[in-house]
Design a protein around this motif. Structure first.
Motif, PDB file in Angstrom:
ATOM      1  N   ARG A 400       0.855  -1.187   0.000  1.00 33.37           N
ATOM      2  CA  ARG A 400       0.000   0.000   0.000  1.00 33.37           C
ATOM      3  C   ARG A 400       0.895   1.244   0.000  1.00 33.37           C
ATOM      4  NH1 ARG A 400      -5.250  -0.694   1.779  1.00 33.37           N
ATOM      5  NH2 ARG A 400      -5.600   1.242   0.647  1.00 33.37           N
ATOM      6  N   PRO A 401       0.414   2.352  -0.546  1.00 34.89           N
ATOM      7  CA  PRO A 401       1.215   3.584  -0.561  1.00 34.89           C
ATOM      8  C   PRO A 401       1.136   4.357   0.747  1.00 34.89           C
ATOM      9  CG  PRO A 401      -0.860   3.946  -1.706  1.00 34.89           C
ATOM     10  CD  PRO A 401      -0.840   2.494  -1.300  1.00 34.89           C
ATOM     11  N   VAL A 402       2.285   4.865   1.182  1.00 38.81           N
ATOM     12  CA  VAL A 402       2.337   5.820   2.286  1.00 38.81           C
ATOM     13  C   VAL A 402       3.093   7.052   1.798  1.00 38.81           C
ATOM     14  CG1 VAL A 402       2.273   4.021   4.048  1.00 38.81           C
ATOM     15  CG2 VAL A 402       4.476   4.900   3.254  1.00 38.81           C
ATOM     16  N   ALA A 403       2.892   8.174   2.454  1.00 35.75           N
ATOM     17  CA  ALA A 403       3.514   9.423   2.009  1.00 35.75           C
ATOM     18  C   ALA A 403       4.379  10.026   3.106  1.00 35.75           C
ATOM     19  CB  ALA A 403       2.439  10.436   1.597  1.00 35.75           C
ATOM     20  N   MET A 404       5.551  10.533   2.693  1.00 40.27           N
ATOM     21  CA  MET A 404       6.391  11.341   3.569  1.00 40.27           C
ATOM     22  C   MET A 404       6.270  12.777   3.064  1.00 40.27           C
ATOM     23  SD  MET A 404       9.692   8.828   4.087  1.00 40.27           S
ATOM     24  CE  MET A 404      10.286   9.730   5.526  1.00 40.27           C
ATOM     25  N   VAL A 405       5.823  13.670   3.940  1.00 39.56           N
ATOM     26  CA  VAL A 405       5.429  15.018   3.509  1.00 39.56           C
ATOM     27  C   VAL A 405       6.113  16.097   4.337  1.00 39.56           C
ATOM     28  CG1 VAL A 405       3.474  16.573   3.107  1.00 39.56           C
ATOM     29  CG2 VAL A 405       3.168  14.102   2.832  1.00 39.56           C
ATOM     30  N   LYS A 406       6.542  17.129   3.659  1.00 39.64           N
ATOM     31  CA  LYS A 406       7.015  18.339   4.333  1.00 39.64           C
ATOM     32  C   LYS A 406       5.965  19.416   4.092  1.00 39.64           C
ATOM     33  CE  LYS A 406      10.805  21.708   4.624  1.00 39.64           C
ATOM     34  NZ  LYS A 406      10.975  21.558   6.081  1.00 39.64           N
ATOM     35  N   PHE A 407       5.301  19.845   5.160  1.00 41.67           N
ATOM     36  CA  PHE A 407       4.292  20.906   5.062  1.00 41.67           C
ATOM     37  C   PHE A 407       4.944  22.273   5.204  1.00 41.67           C
ATOM     38  CE2 PHE A 407       1.694  17.282   6.608  1.00 41.67           C
ATOM     39  CZ  PHE A 407       0.697  17.296   5.638  1.00 41.67           C
ATOM     40  N   LYS A 408       4.263  23.291   4.719  1.00 45.98           N
ATOM     41  CA  LYS A 408       4.765  24.662   4.882  1.00 45.98           C
ATOM     42  C   LYS A 408       4.797  25.040   6.360  1.00 45.98           C
ATOM     43  CE  LYS A 408       3.535  26.363   0.305  1.00 45.98           C
ATOM     44  NZ  LYS A 408       2.724  27.304  -0.491  1.00 45.98           N
ATOM     45  N   ASP A 409       3.808  24.552   7.096  1.00 44.84           N
ATOM     46  CA  ASP A 409       3.821  24.705   8.543  1.00 44.84           C
ATOM     47  C   ASP A 409       4.249  23.372   9.152  1.00 44.84           C
ATOM     48  OD1 ASP A 409       2.944  27.368   8.447  1.00 44.84           O
ATOM     49  OD2 ASP A 409       0.873  26.703   8.154  1.00 44.84           O
ATOM     50  N   ASN A 410       4.213  23.274  10.459  1.00 47.28           N
ATOM     51  CA  ASN A 410       4.645  22.047  11.124  1.00 47.28           C
ATOM     52  C   ASN A 410       3.778  20.855  10.743  1.00 47.28           C
ATOM     53  OD1 ASN A 410       6.706  23.397  12.460  1.00 47.28           O
ATOM     54  ND2 ASN A 410       5.415  23.868  14.228  1.00 47.28           N
ATOM     55  N   PHE A 411       4.405  19.682  10.744  1.00 48.29           N
ATOM     56  CA  PHE A 411       3.664  18.436  10.507  1.00 48.29           C
ATOM     57  C   PHE A 411       2.707  18.213  11.675  1.00 48.29           C
ATOM     58  CE2 PHE A 411       2.812  13.932  10.552  1.00 48.29           C
ATOM     59  CZ  PHE A 411       2.804  13.560   9.219  1.00 48.29           C
ATOM     60  N   SER A 412       1.434  17.986  11.375  1.00 44.14           N
ATOM     61  CA  SER A 412       0.441  17.791  12.434  1.00 44.14           C
ATOM     62  C   SER A 412      -0.702  16.932  11.895  1.00 44.14           C
ATOM     63  CB  SER A 412      -0.123  19.142  12.909  1.00 44.14           C
ATOM     64  OG  SER A 412      -0.840  19.759  11.857  1.00 44.14           O
ATOM     65  N   GLN A 413      -1.503  16.423  12.803  1.00 41.09           N
ATOM     66  CA  GLN A 413      -2.638  15.591  12.414  1.00 41.09           C
ATOM     67  C   GLN A 413      -3.647  16.399  11.599  1.00 41.09           C
ATOM     68  OE1 GLN A 413      -2.873  12.340  12.705  1.00 41.09           O
ATOM     69  NE2 GLN A 413      -4.823  12.380  11.602  1.00 41.09           N
ATOM     70  N   SER A 414      -3.849  17.653  11.986  1.00 38.35           N
ATOM     71  CA  SER A 414      -4.805  18.485  11.251  1.00 38.35           C
ATOM     72  C   SER A 414      -4.306  18.761   9.828  1.00 38.35           C
ATOM     73  CB  SER A 414      -5.043  19.806  11.990  1.00 38.35           C
ATOM     74  OG  SER A 414      -3.844  20.548  12.097  1.00 38.35           O
ATOM     75  N   ALA A 415      -2.996  18.937   9.670  1.00 33.48           N
ATOM     76  CA  ALA A 415      -2.431  19.153   8.330  1.00 33.48           C
ATOM     77  C   ALA A 415      -2.625  17.914   7.471  1.00 33.48           C
ATOM     78  CB  ALA A 415      -0.952  19.503   8.434  1.00 33.48           C
ATOM     79  N   VAL A 416      -2.436  16.733   8.071  1.00 36.40           N
ATOM     80  CA  VAL A 416      -2.639  15.474   7.360  1.00 36.40           C
ATOM     81  C   VAL A 416      -4.107  15.334   6.946  1.00 36.40           C
ATOM     82  CG1 VAL A 416      -2.663  12.965   7.605  1.00 36.40           C
ATOM     83  CG2 VAL A 416      -0.693  14.274   8.407  1.00 36.40           C
ATOM     84  N   GLU A 417      -5.027  15.626   7.856  1.00 32.59           N
ATOM     85  CA  GLU A 417      -6.460  15.504   7.551  1.00 32.59           C
ATOM     86  C   GLU A 417      -6.858  16.453   6.427  1.00 32.59           C
ATOM     87  OE1 GLU A 417      -8.297  16.172  11.309  1.00 32.59           O
ATOM     88  OE2 GLU A 417      -7.762  14.173  12.098  1.00 32.59           O
ATOM     89  N   ASN A 418      -6.331  17.667   6.446  1.00 29.39           N
ATOM     90  CA  ASN A 418      -6.629  18.616   5.360  1.00 29.39           C
ATOM     91  C   ASN A 418      -6.124  18.093   4.020  1.00 29.39           C
ATOM     92  OD1 ASN A 418      -7.825  20.436   7.105  1.00 29.39           O
ATOM     93  ND2 ASN A 418      -5.946  21.609   7.442  1.00 29.39           N
TER      94      ASN A 418
END
Length: 466
Positions: A400-418
């Protein structure tokens, strides 16, 4: 006569600036020719001659550049090695590629090669240059492939291949004798060497970066960057709004190039070119002036391509002589004379669109998944700076695919949900990542240029506690 010798002996050109070392320090073509002669003399005295293998283990520097050309002037084979490579692996590379001598500005003790040393000599000792006749078809450079799927292979190029590749890039980007190119990428990558041969092909100026790298970028008319560097340049310009930007063209390559990034550059009047290349073709194969389409344009001067089952096949200008194996150069083309790149692509709107690597693809529940396709959609989110997709084992689906992400703001659960909400109607459900992890771009960057998927896989294992 080698190009630098030609320019150094030309009454018209010998006093012109060839290399800009810093704001107030430069070398003329005559000085460059003399310095290369000095290094060639020292190399010859220590046993380097025609067909000798020499490894240069260093970060970019004036010394590295001049040594590189001095080995070529003697008819040797020059292998550039990342200085961060473990010593044992360097020793193995020297043994595998019949390297007799090596040079490193930082002391390294190898078993399989002899160290080179350099001392100051008076000009009287160096009245005659040590050189051979310039043969454009002689094996000259050995450039290591990334080795992400196994032991790195040394790709052998002659000077004709380097110069043929340079001609196409110079034509596209209008690079001329009046221009300058910044040595912005490591010479142990073929993209770094490509800069050198464009400089030599046009007898232009080569600029060496100063401590303030992005200020140096702004002072050169042409520069090669990977997308990560361009992103940092844009941030730099936001912080230094009063600085003048002199660059006429930025050649991008090394990974997927987002339209959003090149559009952000265009708004700051930075003209970018989106390219696609590889070690075996001496650098850039396709390129175009960046626009609102995600392709890499058409093949440059002298290059040819075809698509076989969506795999990109190439040949022509820049094609290497082969891989160095057991003291021989082994051809890298198939029986039809084409190099099979293992890259996937489609021809659309009169240009090539590179879709990813054949060896990155994995199967999930019977469906082929190309990570680069998912990454492209992830990066369309305004919240995402960078993203990579990797497979994890799954009992039901295989992987299955998983993602490693760098957000403009901090990595957080809310950022993932968005981000999950963002993907809902943009990509098929089976392609949507089942988990998200923070991406540390600095830690995972290979050679300060591009993200290493091999390193990402190790990092993911660590995060998963395996």
């Amino acid at each position: 006569m080698f190009l630098w010798q030609k320019y150094a002996s030309s009454i018209e050109m010998q006093s012109q600036i060839a290399i800009q070392i810093s704001h107030d320090k430069s070398l003329t073509w005559q000085a460059v020719g003399q310095r290369i002669n000095e290094y060639a003399f020292e190399l010859f005295q220590q046993g380097v001659e025609q067909d000798t293998g020499v490894a240069l283990i260093s970060k970019n520097s004036l010394e590295l550049l001049l040594l590189y050309l001095a080995v070529i002037q003697l008819g040797g084979r020059v292998l550039l090695i990342n200085p961060n490579t473990p010593l044992e692996k360097i020793d193995d590379l020297c043994l595998d590629n019949q390297i007799e001598f090596y040079y490193s500005p930082v002391e390294k003790k190898l078993i399989n090669a002899t160290a080179l040393y350099f001392v100051e000599r008076s000009e009287k000792t160096l009245q005659s240059a040590v050189t051979i006749e310039c043969d454009l078809l002689r094996p000259a450079t050995m450039t290591l492939t990334s080795g992400s799927t196994g032991k790195p292979k040394a790709v052998v190029h002659n000077l004709k291949a380097h110069l043929d590749n340079a001609k196409g890039v110079c034509t596209l980007m209008h690079f001329s004798k009046q221009n300058s190119w910044l040595l912005s990428l490591p010479m142990f990558h073929v993209s770094g060497q490509g800069i050198i041969w464009r400089w030599l092909y046009k007898a232009a100026q080569l600029h060496l970066p100063t401590e303030d790298f992005y200020f140096s970028v702004m002072q050169s008319s042409h520069v090669s960057l990977v997308p990560t560097q361009l992103q940092r340049l844009l941030s730099y310009l936001q912080q230094h709004r009063n600085n003048t930007f002199n660059t006429k063209g930025v050649l991008l390559g090394g990974m997927q190039i987002s339209v959003e990034l090149t559009e952000a550059a265009r708004k700051l009047n930075i003209e970018t070119y989106s390219g696609y290349g590889m070690t075996e073709m001496a650098s850039t194969i396709f390129a175009k002036k960046s626009d609102d389409k995600c392709g890499v344009g058409q093949p440059l001067l002298g290059r040819e391509f075809r698509l076989e089952g969506n795999e990109i096949w190439v040949r022509g200008a820049g094609l290497a002589m082969g891989y160095w194996q057991n003291s021989e150069i082994v051809p890298l083309t198939n029986q039809q004379g084409w190099l099979q790149t293992k890259d996937l692509g489609i021809w659309q709107n009169n240009e090539l669109i590179v879709q990813g690597r054949l060896d990155n693809m994995f199967i999930s529940g019977g469906e082929n998944i190309q990570p680069e396709q998912i990454e492209k959609v992830l990066k369309q989110s305004d919240d995402v700076v960078d993203a990579f997709v990797l497979p994890i084992d799954d009992k039901e689906f295989g992987q299955r695919p998983v993602a490693m992400v760098k957000f403009k703001d901090n990595f957080s659960q809310s950022a993932v949900e968005n981000l999950q909400d963002f993907l809902q109607n943009r990509i098929e459900r089976f392609k949507q990542p089942v988990a998200y992890f923070p991406l540390d771009t600095e830690k995972c960057q290979q050679d300060n240029v591009k993200i290493s998927r091999a390193f990402l896989k190790k990092e993911l294992k660590f995060l998963l506690g395996k």
